[in-house]
Design a protein around this motif. Structure first.
Motif, short mmCIF file in Angstrom:
data_model
loop_
_atom_site.label_atom_id
_atom_site.label_comp_id
_atom_site.label_asym_id
_atom_site.label_seq_id
_atom_site.Cartn_x
_atom_site.Cartn_y
_atom_site.Cartn_z
N ALA A 93 38.15 29.49 -2.22
CA ALA A 93 39.33 30.40 -2.13
C ALA A 93 39.08 31.79 -2.71
O ALA A 93 39.38 32.61 -2.32
N SER B 165 37.33 33.83 -0.57
CA SER B 165 38.47 34.23 0.70
C SER B 165 39.04 35.52 0.05
O SER B 165 39.31 36.41 0.91
N LEU B 166 39.38 35.54 -1.47
CA LEU B 166 39.92 36.71 -1.94
C LEU B 166 39.11 38.16 -1.65
O LEU B 166 39.57 38.92 -1.28
N LEU C 288 43.45 32.89 2.47
CA LEU C 288 43.53 32.32 0.99
C LEU C 288 44.73 31.32 1.02
O LEU C 288 44.87 30.24 0.45
N TYR D 148 46.36 33.96 -5.64
CA TYR D 148 47.33 34.44 -4.73
C TYR D 148 48.08 35.70 -5.40
O TYR D 148 48.40 36.63 -4.88
N GLU E 179 46.06 38.50 -5.15
CA GLU E 179 45.84 39.32 -3.67
C GLU E 179 47.18 40.04 -3.35
O GLU E 179 47.11 41.13 -2.81
#
Length: 210
Positions: free
Chosen positions: A132, A135-136, A142, A203, A206
């Motif tokens: 994860a 992914s950021l 995410l 999150y 993000e």
């Protein structure tokens, strides 16, 4: 996405690389603990403490580099909080490893299968948190990783319920046997909660960059 902000910044790149190392060490620690539980080798749990010390050194480097000026001020608190949550995961895993060495074997046998399943999930959920984080950096999905982490966490909750039901039915006469098994189950089953919270902070980071 985060790569866009760190492009050209040596301090930022150093932080990112160290966070990746920090997460990889956590994955190694959960894998080591899973193997100890699977094989029943209590002595092998000392690897968790060794890895925690290694990770603590990396955590201090990350925080120190951020205080030197890495990243824009608005994003620093969320990155620091994410790193601290990963550190809390190390602490609770070390606590679980410590209690595991003092468990009453007769009591533990009743919940051994469930504990082995949770240790496996804890190892997999840490790998997922590491993915994860990547992914950021790479504009990956995410949300999908966060959802998978929540599904893993729900599985741990279900297994915790099964363990509690089994332990309620037995008569534990020794105070310390009862305390140690209770503390062990608490630490073992709460690691996934911390990983889920850390995932939520990814999150938040993000969203704050949009």
């Amino acid at each position: 996405m985060l790569n866009k902000i760190i492009s050209g910044g040596k301090l930022e790149k150093k932080v990112i690389e160290n966070i990746k190392i920090h997460l990889k060490i956590l994955c190694s620690a959960t894998e080591c603990f899973k193997n100890a539980i699977t094989t029943g080798n209590k002595e092998s749990t000392f690897c968790v403490a060794d890895l925690e010390r290694e990770a603590d050194s990396i955590r201090r480097q990350i925080i120190s580099t951020i205080h030197e000026g890495a990243f824009l001020p608005f994003i620093r608190p969320n990155i620091c909080r994410f790193v601290e949550m990963v550190d809390e995961a190390f602490d609770i895993l070390e606590d679980a490893a410590f209690e595991f060495r003092y468990l009453n074997n007769e009591i533990y046998k009743l919940i051994e299968n469930e504990c082995a399943k949770i240790a496996k999930i804890n190892s997999e959920i840490c790998e997922l948190l590491s993915i994860a984080f990547d992914s950021l950096l790479t504009k990956g999905d995410l949300k999908e990783k966060n959802l998978a982490i929540r599904i893993y966490e729900k599985q741990v909750d279900d297994l915790k319920f099964d363990i509690t039901e089994k332990l309620r039915k037995i008569d534990i006469k020794n105070f310390w046997d009862g305390k140690i098994i209770t503390d062990f189950v608490y630490y073992l089953t709460n690691l996934s909660d911390l990983i889920e919270d850390a995932s939520d902070y990814l999150y938040i980071i993000e969203v704050s960059l949009k």
